[in-house]
Design a protein around this motif. Structure first.
Motif, PDB file in Angstrom:
ATOM      1  N   GLY A  49       0.790  -1.207   0.000  1.00  0.00           N
ATOM      2  CA  GLY A  49       0.000   0.000   0.000  1.00  0.00           C
ATOM      3  C   GLY A  49       0.825   1.260   0.000  1.00  0.00           C
ATOM      4  O   GLY A  49       2.025   1.237  -0.274  1.00  0.00           O
ATOM      5  N   SER A  50       0.169   2.351   0.326  1.00  0.00           N
ATOM      6  CA  SER A  50       0.838   3.640   0.281  1.00  0.00           C
ATOM      7  C   SER A  50       0.236   4.602   1.287  1.00  0.00           C
ATOM      8  O   SER A  50      -0.910   4.458   1.711  1.00  0.00           O
ATOM      9  N   THR A  51       1.027   5.576   1.677  1.00  0.00           N
ATOM     10  CA  THR A  51       0.584   6.682   2.514  1.00  0.00           C
ATOM     11  C   THR A  51       0.879   7.967   1.767  1.00  0.00           C
ATOM     12  O   THR A  51       1.974   8.137   1.229  1.00  0.00           O
ATOM     13  N   VAL A  52      -0.089   8.847   1.707  1.00  0.00           N
ATOM     14  CA  VAL A  52       0.093  10.120   1.026  1.00  0.00           C
ATOM     15  C   VAL A  52       0.024  11.243   2.047  1.00  0.00           C
ATOM     16  O   VAL A  52      -0.865  11.260   2.900  1.00  0.00           O
ATOM     17  N   ILE A  53       0.976  12.156   1.980  1.00  0.00           N
ATOM     18  CA  ILE A  53       0.949  13.332   2.831  1.00  0.00           C
ATOM     19  C   ILE A  53       0.693  14.559   1.964  1.00  0.00           C
ATOM     20  O   ILE A  53       1.440  14.821   1.025  1.00  0.00           O
ATOM     21  N   ARG A  54      -0.370  15.258   2.262  1.00  0.00           N
ATOM     22  CA  ARG A  54      -0.691  16.498   1.557  1.00  0.00           C
ATOM     23  C   ARG A  54      -0.420  17.662   2.493  1.00  0.00           C
ATOM     24  O   ARG A  54      -0.968  17.716   3.603  1.00  0.00           O
ATOM     25  N   GLY A  82       1.800  17.365  -2.305  1.00  0.00           N
ATOM     26  CA  GLY A  82       2.523  16.552  -1.342  1.00  0.00           C
ATOM     27  C   GLY A  82       3.247  15.397  -1.985  1.00  0.00           C
ATOM     28  O   GLY A  82       3.660  15.469  -3.138  1.00  0.00           O
ATOM     29  N   VAL A  83       3.367  14.307  -1.233  1.00  0.00           N
ATOM     30  CA  VAL A  83       4.140  13.148  -1.685  1.00  0.00           C
ATOM     31  C   VAL A  83       3.445  11.854  -1.274  1.00  0.00           C
ATOM     32  O   VAL A  83       2.867  11.761  -0.188  1.00  0.00           O
ATOM     33  N   ASN A 168      -4.454  14.181  11.049  1.00  0.00           N
ATOM     34  CA  ASN A 168      -3.732  15.431  11.217  1.00  0.00           C
ATOM     35  C   ASN A 168      -2.296  15.210  11.684  1.00  0.00           C
ATOM     36  O   ASN A 168      -2.033  14.381  12.554  1.00  0.00           O
ATOM     37  N   LEU A 169      -1.360  15.952  11.089  1.00  0.00           N
ATOM     38  CA  LEU A 169       0.042  15.922  11.480  1.00  0.00           C
ATOM     39  C   LEU A 169       0.390  17.278  12.075  1.00  0.00           C
ATOM     40  O   LEU A 169       0.448  18.291  11.363  1.00  0.00           O
ATOM     41  N   ALA A 170       0.584  17.325  13.396  1.00  0.00           N
ATOM     42  CA  ALA A 170       0.887  18.574  14.100  1.00  0.00           C
ATOM     43  C   ALA A 170       2.399  18.725  14.254  1.00  0.00           C
ATOM     44  O   ALA A 170       3.058  17.890  14.876  1.00  0.00           O
ATOM     45  N   MET A 171       2.954  19.798  13.715  1.00  0.00           N
ATOM     46  CA  MET A 171       4.398  20.002  13.704  1.00  0.00           C
ATOM     47  C   MET A 171       4.978  20.211  15.093  1.00  0.00           C
ATOM     48  O   MET A 171       4.392  20.899  15.928  1.00  0.00           O
ATOM     49  N   GLY A 195       0.118  18.919   7.671  1.00  0.00           N
ATOM     50  CA  GLY A 195      -0.687  18.380   6.590  1.00  0.00           C
ATOM     51  C   GLY A 195      -1.601  17.280   7.089  1.00  0.00           C
ATOM     52  O   GLY A 195      -1.769  17.081   8.291  1.00  0.00           O
ATOM     53  N   LYS A 196      -2.223  16.596   6.155  1.00  0.00           N
ATOM     54  CA  LYS A 196      -3.115  15.478   6.456  1.00  0.00           C
ATOM     55  C   LYS A 196      -2.593  14.224   5.774  1.00  0.00           C
ATOM     56  O   LYS A 196      -2.037  14.278   4.679  1.00  0.00           O
ATOM     57  N   ALA A 197      -2.802  13.089   6.429  1.00  0.00           N
ATOM     58  CA  ALA A 197      -2.337  11.822   5.865  1.00  0.00           C
ATOM     59  C   ALA A 197      -3.514  10.941   5.464  1.00  0.00           C
ATOM     60  O   ALA A 197      -4.520  10.871   6.158  1.00  0.00           O
ATOM     61  N   THR A 198      -3.375  10.315   4.313  1.00  0.00           N
ATOM     62  CA  THR A 198      -4.361   9.339   3.833  1.00  0.00           C
ATOM     63  C   THR A 198      -3.656   8.030   3.545  1.00  0.00           C
ATOM     64  O   THR A 198      -2.591   8.013   2.945  1.00  0.00           O
ATOM     65  N   LEU A 199      -4.278   6.929   3.985  1.00  0.00           N
ATOM     66  CA  LEU A 199      -3.662   5.627   3.826  1.00  0.00           C
ATOM     67  C   LEU A 199      -4.614   4.658   3.128  1.00  0.00           C
ATOM     68  O   LEU A 199      -5.798   4.615   3.418  1.00  0.00           O
TER      69      LEU A 199
END
Length: 205
Positions: A49-54, A82-83, A168-171, A195-199
């Motif tokens: 699978g994959s994880t995307v960070i926007r 993102g990536v 949510n990704l809190a810096m 950013g936000k992460a989707t998996l």
């Protein structure tokens, strides 16, 4: 969802860095988990699978205005903001109470004179609290970059697949500082959303 799948999903969900509808990346690995603390053993579950960070829209706009561009280093691929990282493995942490999700690839945020390279991110999440953190290699050292909170009850399971969105990704202070180096006027604050992460992951026993 069973408790075992819930715990697996929690680990999968924490990866880090989010394009809705991202397709699963190719490749398959056999994760390991300690049978006793610190001792490796086999879970019997494979993943692909994959994880995307926007990157957060406001942050992305701020970086773009400063002339920064977001690129991907293989095997990661670039998305619009993102990536997309390839999931490579899942394992139990040394404390026996957290799960680790590892990825391959790199996110590069660069201006004409400076660059932030976030390489091979790893995320961890507690089995009991759902709290986790994102780490990655920056300037040759693995460092903590962001905190996250997993809501296991909000996960979506479809057959053998697990989908999760808008994590949510809190810096932390380190990531905020690194981003401020790219800006003519520092404006990124600790605790703000990176950013936000989707998996999207397929699990197979």
């Amino acid at each position: 969802m069973s408790r075992s799948l819930s715990l697996l999903a929690a680990a999968l969900l924490t990866a880090a860095l989010v394009a809705i509808g991202a397709h699963s990346a190719s490749g398959q690995t056999t994760p390991t988990t300690p049978s006793t603390p610190g001792s490796p053993g086999t879970t019997g579950v494979t993943i692909k699978g994959s994880t995307v960070i926007r990157i957060d829209p406001i942050l992305f706009e701020t970086l773009t205005a400063a002339g920064a561009k977001v690129r991907a280093g293989k095997p990661a691929t670039a998305t619009k903001t993102g990536v997309k990282f390839k999931v490579t493995s899942i394992s139990l942490g040394k404390d026996g109470q957290s799960y680790l999700l590892k990825h391959k690839g790199e996110m590069r945020i660069s201006t004409a004179s400076r660059s932030l390279r976030i390489k091979n991110p790893t995320t961890s999440v507690s089995q009991t609290t759902g709290q986790g953190e994102l780490t990655a290699t920056v300037a040759g050292k693995r460092v903590k970059l962001a905190a996250l909170q997993i809501d296991i009850g909000a996960l979506e399971q479809t057959g053998s697949g697990i989908n999760a969105d808008n994590v949510n990704l809190a810096m932390n202070a380190r990531l905020a500082s690194e981003l401020n180096r790219l800006l003519p006027t520092p404006s990124v604050l600790e605790g703000a959303t990176f950013g936000k992460a989707t998996l999207k992951v397929i699990t197979e026993a």
